[in-house]
Motif scaffolding. Structure first.
Motif: not given
Length: 197
Positions: A30-35, A65-75, A98-110
């Motif tokens: 998810l972090a490297s290629t995106g959803f 992806v949802a399971d990885a999120l809910l189980q804490g594998f995705i920060e 929030c802005a700082r997080a969105m510029r990083g991997p969290y943007g893809e998570v959202l």
């Protein structure tokens, strides 16, 4: 427990080490290629899981992806407002985080969570309860303290303000708009609901 809790297969129990390996691969991909670019076949190839096993445990990429999120594998960054005597300073600092997080991997998570929620109602409920609901409750509580402290108008519609803030974050995440726009959003809100001295 998987997001598809009702679909736990009969027979042998899950191999928890394999499950953890699969969810770690999901987080990395998810972090490297995106959803959008992530595939079940890619997860199978990298994790070494059998295709039949993967689809039995997670019937879709969304459930993976949802399971990885809910189980804490995705920060996911802590979505809690700071506490200071100034509600506007707290909101500003929170939006900057929030802005700082969105510029990083969290943007893809959202973006992934939003896409999943739009197509998978049962998973949307689990994600909402785990992430959106606590953020909503925290924002409401902080704004209500702002009303009680006399910093916000007594008639401020706190629920609507919270919805606007969360909608702004979701929009910026989905559209990849400049998160610095949060400053202007907060200025508009401040002009509308600040207590008049």
């Amino acid at each position: 427990m998987s997001v598809e809790a009702g679909d736990r297969p009969r027979g042998r129990p899950r191999d928890e080490s394999l499950r953890a390996r699969v969810l770690a691969v999901v987080a990395d991909q998810l972090a490297s290629t995106g959803f959008a670019a992530m595939t079940m076949d890619g997860v199978i190839a990298e994790s070494g899981a059998a295709k039949r096993t993967l689809y039995r445990w997670w019937p879709s990429k969304a459930s993976l992806v949802a399971d990885a999120l809910l189980q804490g594998f995705i920060e996911v960054p802590a979505n809690v407002l700071p506490e200071s005597p100034d509600v506007w300073a707290d909101l500003d600092l929170w939006l900057q985080r929030c802005a700082r997080a969105m510029r990083g991997p969290y943007g893809e998570v959202l973006r992934a969570a939003t896409a999943i929620s739009a197509t998978e109602p049962a998973i949307a409920v689990a994600l909402e309860q785990a992430f959106a609901r606590p953020a909503h409750e925290n924002l409401v509580a902080r704004l209500e303290r702002g009303v009680a402290d006399g910093q916000l108008r007594a008639d401020a519609d706190v629920e609507s303000v919270v919805h606007l803030l969360l909608a702004a974050i979701t929009y910026v995440g989905i559209s990849r708009a400049d998160p610095d726009r949060f400053t202007a959003t907060l200025a508009v809100l401040r002009d509308g609901i600040s207590a008049r001295v």
